[in-house]
Design a protein around this motif. Structure first.
Motif, PDB file in Angstrom:
ATOM      1  N   UNK A   8       0.833  -1.156   0.033  1.00  0.00           N
ATOM      2  CA  UNK A   8      -0.024   0.113   0.147  1.00  0.00           C
ATOM      3  C   UNK A   8       0.737   1.191  -0.105  1.00  0.00           C
ATOM      4  N   UNK A   9       1.780   1.151   0.816  1.00  0.00           N
ATOM      5  CA  UNK A   9       2.818   2.508   0.903  1.00  0.00           C
ATOM      6  C   UNK A   9       3.461   2.757  -0.347  1.00  0.00           C
ATOM      7  N   UNK A  10       3.799   1.491  -1.052  1.00  0.00           N
ATOM      8  CA  UNK A  10       4.595   1.731  -2.297  1.00  0.00           C
ATOM      9  C   UNK A  10       3.556   2.195  -3.684  1.00  0.00           C
ATOM     10  N   UNK A  11       2.318   1.642  -3.578  1.00  0.00           N
ATOM     11  CA  UNK A  11       1.471   2.336  -4.427  1.00  0.00           C
ATOM     12  C   UNK A  11       1.355   3.705  -4.123  1.00  0.00           C
ATOM     13  N   UNK A  12       1.420   4.445  -3.015  1.00  0.00           N
ATOM     14  CA  UNK A  12       1.250   5.939  -2.728  1.00  0.00           C
ATOM     15  C   UNK A  12       2.621   6.645  -3.428  1.00  0.00           C
ATOM     16  N   UNK A  13       3.841   5.839  -3.041  1.00  0.00           N
ATOM     17  CA  UNK A  13       5.000   6.457  -3.415  1.00  0.00           C
ATOM     18  C   UNK A  13       5.266   6.251  -5.175  1.00  0.00           C
ATOM     19  N   UNK A  14       4.336   5.452  -5.745  1.00  0.00           N
ATOM     20  CA  UNK A  14       4.519   5.549  -7.293  1.00  0.00           C
ATOM     21  C   UNK A  14       3.526   6.453  -7.870  1.00  0.00           C
ATOM     22  N   UNK A  15       3.023   7.635  -7.034  1.00  0.00           N
ATOM     23  CA  UNK A  15       1.947   8.299  -7.672  1.00  0.00           C
ATOM     24  C   UNK A  15       2.792   9.611  -7.527  1.00  0.00           C
ATOM     25  N   UNK A  16       2.750  10.569  -8.999  1.00  0.00           N
ATOM     26  CA  UNK A  16       3.212  11.823  -9.060  1.00  0.00           C
ATOM     27  C   UNK A  16       2.519  12.849  -9.332  1.00  0.00           C
ATOM     28  N   UNK A  17       2.703  14.185  -9.504  1.00  0.00           N
ATOM     29  CA  UNK A  17       2.016  15.015 -10.219  1.00  0.00           C
ATOM     30  C   UNK A  17       2.528  15.822 -11.182  1.00  0.00           C
ATOM     31  N   UNK A  18       1.898  16.060 -12.329  1.00  0.00           N
ATOM     32  CA  UNK A  18       2.488  16.935 -13.430  1.00  0.00           C
ATOM     33  C   UNK A  18       2.500  18.399 -13.039  1.00  0.00           C
ATOM     34  N   UNK A  19       2.909  19.201 -14.072  1.00  0.00           N
ATOM     35  CA  UNK A  19       2.890  20.784 -13.863  1.00  0.00           C
ATOM     36  C   UNK A  19       1.843  21.485 -13.427  1.00  0.00           C
ATOM     37  N   UNK A  20       0.859  20.852 -13.845  1.00  0.00           N
ATOM     38  CA  UNK A  20      -0.827  21.515 -13.509  1.00  0.00           C
ATOM     39  C   UNK A  20      -1.411  20.686 -12.298  1.00  0.00           C
ATOM     40  N   UNK A  21      -0.774  19.917 -11.700  1.00  0.00           N
ATOM     41  CA  UNK A  21      -1.316  19.244 -10.513  1.00  0.00           C
ATOM     42  C   UNK A  21      -2.198  17.953 -10.809  1.00  0.00           C
ATOM     43  N   UNK A  22      -2.198  17.314 -12.011  1.00  0.00           N
ATOM     44  CA  UNK A  22      -2.895  16.246 -12.192  1.00  0.00           C
ATOM     45  C   UNK A  22      -1.883  15.024 -11.814  1.00  0.00           C
ATOM     46  N   UNK A  23      -2.390  14.024 -11.124  1.00  0.00           N
ATOM     47  CA  UNK A  23      -1.815  12.897 -10.565  1.00  0.00           C
ATOM     48  C   UNK A  23      -1.753  12.027 -11.652  1.00  0.00           C
ATOM     49  N   UNK A  24      -0.647  11.035 -11.658  1.00  0.00           N
ATOM     50  CA  UNK A  24      -0.634   9.910 -12.434  1.00  0.00           C
ATOM     51  C   UNK A  24       0.372   8.837 -11.955  1.00  0.00           C
ATOM     52  N   UNK A  25      -0.032   7.675 -12.161  1.00  0.00           N
ATOM     53  CA  UNK A  25       1.048   6.592 -11.595  1.00  0.00           C
ATOM     54  C   UNK A  25       2.147   6.252 -12.469  1.00  0.00           C
ATOM     55  N   UNK A  26       2.968   5.366 -11.887  1.00  0.00           N
ATOM     56  CA  UNK A  26       4.031   5.001 -12.812  1.00  0.00           C
ATOM     57  C   UNK A  26       4.065   3.370 -12.306  1.00  0.00           C
ATOM     58  N   UNK A  27       4.031   2.596 -13.321  1.00  0.00           N
ATOM     59  CA  UNK A  27       4.209   1.017 -12.995  1.00  0.00           C
ATOM     60  C   UNK A  27       5.037   0.658 -14.379  1.00  0.00           C
ATOM     61  N   UNK A  28       6.337   0.253 -13.800  1.00  0.00           N
ATOM     62  CA  UNK A  28       7.295  -0.156 -14.743  1.00  0.00           C
ATOM     63  C   UNK A  28       7.572   0.837 -15.958  1.00  0.00           C
ATOM     64  N   UNK A  29       7.195   0.549 -17.294  1.00  0.00           N
ATOM     65  CA  UNK A  29       7.346   1.575 -18.352  1.00  0.00           C
ATOM     66  C   UNK A  29       5.986   2.124 -18.658  1.00  0.00           C
ATOM     67  N   UNK A  30       4.994   1.748 -17.840  1.00  0.00           N
ATOM     68  CA  UNK A  30       3.627   2.450 -18.162  1.00  0.00           C
ATOM     69  C   UNK A  30       3.505   3.638 -17.086  1.00  0.00           C
ATOM     70  N   UNK A  31       2.754   4.730 -17.724  1.00  0.00           N
ATOM     71  CA  UNK A  31       2.255   5.604 -17.100  1.00  0.00           C
ATOM     72  C   UNK A  31       0.852   5.565 -17.015  1.00  0.00           C
TER      73      UNK A  31
END
Length: 286
Positions: A8-31
């Motif tokens: 669960x903690x790793x899932x939160x750590x794999x989430x980032x925000x772009x320059x306008x604040x929209x959040x996205x996740x990173x899993x391997x080669x995928x966004x």
């Protein structure tokens, strides 16, 4: 050893925000990006947006992939991690729709997390942090997908969500394990009619005559009815004439990525029916 809290903690750590604040996740080669498809309710001669279904668009090299291509390729040990990340993204990005008063439908695959303790903990985690996102449980509708599942786990999970105020929908009714037996077990607030099943059903000349009793039966069971996969005017006509409560599909609106300007204007039923606009729906719900 119970590793679920770490995942669960790793899932939160794999989430980032772009320059306008929209959040996205990173899993391997995928966004992974949140997309939301509007859900409409009949209001006189119009369809009004009342909710959205949260979906994931998986991209690789900035190119979107069909959802099955991505999700079917996720190894079993990573599925809980990915599902948890997707739900986090949908909840966090929901405020970026920019429209007040909409409910949020999110999917729950009962096979991904079939351990009762972990499943209950995940639901409690969701509800615990809703206030931080300006959300409340009554806005949420959990769609139980059509996969087979342990009835005891599923019933316990649904009781927990209902205790918190989350409503329950059965997804893909008419296929797989989304049957009358599951309705009897879970007593859902909403039943979603599978789009592919409904499209095939609409090919029959007497579709309206046979669809109305199904909708009436579901209403008698205390459930509202949503037809998904509305892709043609005839689908809309049959659904409206059957007296359904909600509609969803490409003929009405396609999914849009979080941050896209949301069109909250009602849709004209006459315009959507086109050449069939002479047909007046007989059983519209108020």
């Amino acid at each position: 050893m119970n590793v679920w809290p770490d995942r669960r903690r790793n899932a939160a750590e794999a989430i980032f925000a772009d320059e306008i604040g929209i959040e996205y996740g990173v899993y391997g080669d995928f966004r992974l990006k949140s997309a939301y498809q509007p859900i409409f309710a009949p209001r006189g001669r119009s369809l009004a947006p009342v909710a959205v279904e949260a979906l994931i668009e998986a991209q690789r090299d900035a190119r979107p992939l069909a959802p099955p291509v991505f999700f079917d390729g996720v190894p079993s040990p990573d599925r809980l991690f990915v599902e948890t990340m997707c739900r986090m993204l949908h909840l966090r990005n929901f405020r970026n729709i920019g429209v007040e008063g909409l409910d949020l439908f999110f999917n729950y695959n009962p096979l991904v997390n079939d351990h009762l303790g972990r499943a209950l903990a995940e639901i409690r985690l969701i509800t615990r942090h809703l206030g931080e996102l300006d959300l409340y449980p009554g806005m949420l509708v959990c769609e139980i997908t059509e996969q087979a599942a342990d009835d005891h786990v599923l019933a316990s999970l649904v009781r927990e969500m209902r205790r918190d105020g989350i409503r329950i929908a059965i997804d893909d009714f008419g296929t797989g394990h989304s049957t009358e037996a599951r309705i009897a077990l879970l007593a859902p607030d909403i039943v979603k009619i599978d789009g592919a099943w409904f499209a095939e059903f609409c090919r029959h000349a007497a579709a309206e005559r046979f669809f109305r009793p199904l909708v009436s039966t579901l209403h008698d069971r205390g459930a509202k009815v949503l037809v998904e996969g509305i892709e043609q005017a005839v689908h809309l006509r049959v659904a409206l004439d059957g007296g359904v409560d909600f509609l969803q599909g490409y003929h009405l609106a396609r999914p849009a990525l979080a941050g896209t300007i949301f069109n909250e204007e009602p849709l004209s039923i006459e315009a959507l029916l086109g050449a069939e606009s002479k047909v007046v729906p007989l059983h519209q719900r108020r």
